[in-house]
Motif scaffolding. Structure first.
Motif, PDB file in Angstrom:
ATOM      1  N   MET A  37       0.674  -1.404   0.041  1.00 39.72           N
ATOM      2  CA  MET A  37       0.074  -0.060   0.062  1.00 39.72           C
ATOM      3  C   MET A  37       0.992   1.253  -0.049  1.00 39.72           C
ATOM      4  SD  MET A  37      -2.788   1.527   2.961  1.00 39.72           S
ATOM      5  CE  MET A  37      -3.275  -0.250   3.116  1.00 39.72           C
ATOM      6  N   SER A  38       0.486   2.132  -0.950  1.00 41.44           N
ATOM      7  CA  SER A  38       1.246   3.422  -1.037  1.00 41.44           C
ATOM      8  C   SER A  38       1.020   4.305  -0.028  1.00 41.44           C
ATOM      9  CB  SER A  38       1.168   4.014  -2.365  1.00 41.44           C
ATOM     10  OG  SER A  38       1.647   5.251  -2.441  1.00 41.44           O
ATOM     11  N   CYS A  39       1.685   5.258   0.200  1.00 38.20           N
ATOM     12  CA  CYS A  39       1.401   6.425   1.404  1.00 38.20           C
ATOM     13  C   CYS A  39       1.091   7.489   0.298  1.00 38.20           C
ATOM     14  CB  CYS A  39       2.621   6.586   2.351  1.00 38.20           C
ATOM     15  SG  CYS A  39       3.924   6.968   1.611  1.00 38.20           S
ATOM     16  N   TRP A  40       1.035   7.639  -0.903  1.00 38.01           N
ATOM     17  CA  TRP A  40       0.715   8.664  -1.615  1.00 38.01           C
ATOM     18  C   TRP A  40      -0.791   8.554  -2.145  1.00 38.01           C
ATOM     19  CZ3 TRP A  40       3.889  12.661  -3.254  1.00 38.01           C
ATOM     20  CH2 TRP A  40       5.297  12.672  -3.011  1.00 38.01           C
ATOM     21  N   GLY A  41      -1.300   9.704  -2.236  1.00 35.78           N
ATOM     22  CA  GLY A  41      -2.809   9.785  -2.925  1.00 35.78           C
ATOM     23  C   GLY A  41      -2.730  11.061  -3.874  1.00 35.78           C
ATOM     24  N   VAL A  42      -3.206  10.873  -4.855  1.00 33.57           N
ATOM     25  CA  VAL A  42      -3.383  11.937  -5.848  1.00 33.57           C
ATOM     26  C   VAL A  42      -4.810  12.122  -6.179  1.00 33.57           C
ATOM     27  CG1 VAL A  42      -2.569  12.887  -8.098  1.00 33.57           C
ATOM     28  CG2 VAL A  42      -0.884  11.558  -6.744  1.00 33.57           C
ATOM     29  N   GLY A  43      -5.361  13.478  -6.256  1.00 32.16           N
ATOM     30  CA  GLY A  43      -6.726  13.438  -6.627  1.00 32.16           C
ATOM     31  C   GLY A  43      -6.812  14.407  -7.895  1.00 32.16           C
ATOM     32  N   LEU A  44      -7.748  14.513  -8.203  1.00 30.08           N
ATOM     33  CA  LEU A  44      -8.276  15.373  -9.505  1.00 30.08           C
ATOM     34  C   LEU A  44      -9.412  15.978  -9.301  1.00 30.08           C
ATOM     35  CD1 LEU A  44      -7.068  16.233 -12.039  1.00 30.08           C
ATOM     36  CD2 LEU A  44      -8.212  14.354 -13.169  1.00 30.08           C
ATOM     37  N   SER A  45      -9.672  17.362  -9.490  1.00 23.79           N
ATOM     38  CA  SER A  45     -11.072  17.933  -9.658  1.00 23.79           C
ATOM     39  C   SER A  45     -10.747  18.546 -10.989  1.00 23.79           C
ATOM     40  CB  SER A  45     -11.103  18.749  -8.502  1.00 23.79           C
ATOM     41  OG  SER A  45     -10.328  20.109  -8.397  1.00 23.79           O
ATOM     42  N   GLU A  46     -12.209  19.055 -11.395  1.00 23.79           N
ATOM     43  CA  GLU A  46     -12.292  19.727 -12.453  1.00 23.79           C
ATOM     44  C   GLU A  46     -11.626  20.956 -12.370  1.00 23.79           C
ATOM     45  OE1 GLU A  46     -16.254  20.128 -14.453  1.00 23.79           O
ATOM     46  OE2 GLU A  46     -17.029  18.348 -13.613  1.00 23.79           O
ATOM     47  N   ASN A  47     -11.591  21.799 -11.563  1.00 24.41           N
ATOM     48  CA  ASN A  47     -10.835  23.097 -11.641  1.00 24.41           C
ATOM     49  C   ASN A  47      -9.377  23.092 -11.158  1.00 24.41           C
ATOM     50  OD1 ASN A  47     -11.411  23.013  -8.821  1.00 24.41           O
ATOM     51  ND2 ASN A  47     -12.861  24.696  -8.769  1.00 24.41           N
ATOM     52  N   GLY A  48      -9.109  22.093 -10.397  1.00 25.19           N
ATOM     53  CA  GLY A  48      -7.836  21.872  -9.734  1.00 25.19           C
ATOM     54  C   GLY A  48      -7.852  22.079  -8.201  1.00 25.19           C
ATOM     55  N   TRP A  49      -9.004  22.651  -7.716  1.00 24.29           N
ATOM     56  CA  TRP A  49      -9.022  22.799  -6.268  1.00 24.29           C
ATOM     57  C   TRP A  49      -9.595  21.785  -5.496  1.00 24.29           C
ATOM     58  CZ3 TRP A  49      -6.804  27.300  -4.755  1.00 24.29           C
ATOM     59  CH2 TRP A  49      -6.759  28.256  -5.575  1.00 24.29           C
ATOM     60  N   MET A  50      -9.470  21.688  -4.316  1.00 27.36           N
ATOM     61  CA  MET A  50      -9.839  20.697  -3.347  1.00 27.36           C
ATOM     62  C   MET A  50     -11.460  20.993  -3.331  1.00 27.36           C
ATOM     63  SD  MET A  50      -9.343  18.645  -1.068  1.00 27.36           S
ATOM     64  CE  MET A  50      -7.618  18.803  -0.421  1.00 27.36           C
ATOM     65  N   THR A  51     -11.963  19.524  -3.356  1.00 32.18           N
ATOM     66  CA  THR A  51     -13.384  19.467  -3.315  1.00 32.18           C
ATOM     67  C   THR A  51     -13.810  18.653  -2.182  1.00 32.18           C
ATOM     68  OG1 THR A  51     -13.770  17.490  -4.694  1.00 32.18           O
ATOM     69  CG2 THR A  51     -13.650  19.864  -5.811  1.00 32.18           C
ATOM     70  N   SER A  52     -15.042  18.624  -1.804  1.00 32.71           N
ATOM     71  CA  SER A  52     -15.740  17.951  -0.680  1.00 32.71           C
ATOM     72  C   SER A  52     -15.322  16.308  -1.048  1.00 32.71           C
ATOM     73  CB  SER A  52     -17.158  18.114  -0.538  1.00 32.71           C
ATOM     74  OG  SER A  52     -17.406  19.618  -0.035  1.00 32.71           O
ATOM     75  N   LYS A  53     -15.750  16.141  -2.363  1.00 33.67           N
ATOM     76  CA  LYS A  53     -15.694  14.656  -2.666  1.00 33.67           C
ATOM     77  C   LYS A  53     -14.021  14.412  -2.611  1.00 33.67           C
ATOM     78  CE  LYS A  53     -16.185  11.754  -6.830  1.00 33.67           C
ATOM     79  NZ  LYS A  53     -16.365  11.600  -8.151  1.00 33.67           N
ATOM     80  N   SER A  54     -13.087  15.144  -3.209  1.00 36.59           N
ATOM     81  CA  SER A  54     -11.667  14.682  -3.183  1.00 36.59           C
ATOM     82  C   SER A  54     -11.114  14.583  -1.779  1.00 36.59           C
ATOM     83  CB  SER A  54     -10.988  15.684  -4.017  1.00 36.59           C
ATOM     84  OG  SER A  54     -10.686  17.127  -3.518  1.00 36.59           O
ATOM     85  N   PHE A  55     -11.742  15.491  -0.943  1.00 37.74           N
ATOM     86  CA  PHE A  55     -11.277  15.559   0.514  1.00 37.74           C
ATOM     87  C   PHE A  55     -11.706  13.977   0.955  1.00 37.74           C
ATOM     88  CE2 PHE A  55     -10.787  16.529   5.046  1.00 37.74           C
ATOM     89  CZ  PHE A  55      -9.580  16.302   5.011  1.00 37.74           C
TER      90      PHE A  55
END
Length: 161
Positions: free
Chosen positions: A1-19
Motif C-alpha cells: 500500500m502506498s502512502c501517496w494519494g493524488v486527486g483530481l478535480s475539474e478546476n484543480g481545487w480541493m473539493t468535498s468529494k476529493s477530500f
C-alpha cells in the motif's frame, strides 16, 4: 500500500468529494497500516470542502476526531504553510532541474510528477523541517505563552467595553 494519494478535480481545487476520498482511501488506511491507536485527531483548516456530513459520519464511525482551525490564522495554526512549503519549493526546483538535465531538457509529464516530488521530499530532513515549522508557529511545545500574540495582533485596539 502506498502512502501517496493524488486527486483530481475539474478546476484543480480541493473539493468535498476529493477530500472525503483522501480521508477514506489514503489517510484512514495509512492509520490502520501503521497500527495507530484510535481515536486520532485530524486538524483541518476552515475550507468548506472539509465540512460535510458524509465526512463527519465516516470519521465518527472510525474514531477520527475532526477539529477545524480558525479561518485566516495560517501564521499561527498551520505550521506546514509556515515552515514546509518554502523548503519544499526549493527542493522541488532543484529536483526539476536535475530531472530535466537527466532527460535532455524534456518537458515534465503528469506521469513524471510523482517521482520528481518523491526526489524533492527525500532531500528534506522532514523531522527537522516539521519541528521548526511547529516551533515557528508556537505550537511546539504547546504552552499558554508559546504563541507570541503581540506579533500577530499588534494593530488591534482594545477597549474596556
Amino acid at each position: 500500500m502506498s502512502c501517496w494519494g493524488v486527486g483530481l478535480s475539474e478546476n484543480g481545487w480541493m473539493t468535498s468529494k476529493s477530500f472525503y476520498e483522501w480521508v477514506v482511501n489514503v489517510f484512514y488506511p495509512w492509520l490502520v497500516k501503521n497500527n495507530t491507536d484510535f481515536p486520532v485527531v485530524l486538524f483541518l483548516d476552515s475550507h468548506s470542502s472539509h465540512s460535510t456530513l458524509l465526512l463527519s459520519e465516516f470519521c465518527r464511525e472510525k474514531k477520527i476526531e475532526l477539529i477545524t482551525l480558525l479561518p485566516n490564522a495560517t501564521h499561527i495554526l498551520q505550521p506546514l504553510d509556515v515552515g514546509l512549503f518554502r523548503p519544499l519549493k526549493i527542493s522541488w526546483s532543484k529536483a526539476v532541474k536535475n530531472w530535466k538535465f537527466s532527460n535532455k531538457g524534456a518537458r515534465i509529464r503528469r506521469e513524471d510528477f510523482g517521482n520528481i516530488m518523491a526526489t524533492a521530499i527525500k532531500e528534506l530532513d522532514l523531522k527537522i523541517v516539521f519541528a521548526n515549522a511547529f516551533r515557528a508557529t508556537g505550537l511546539h511545545s504547546l504552552t499558554a505563552d508559546g504563541i507570541d500574540f503581540e506579533k500577530y495582533f499588534k494593530n488591534t485596539e482594545t477597549t474596556n467595553d
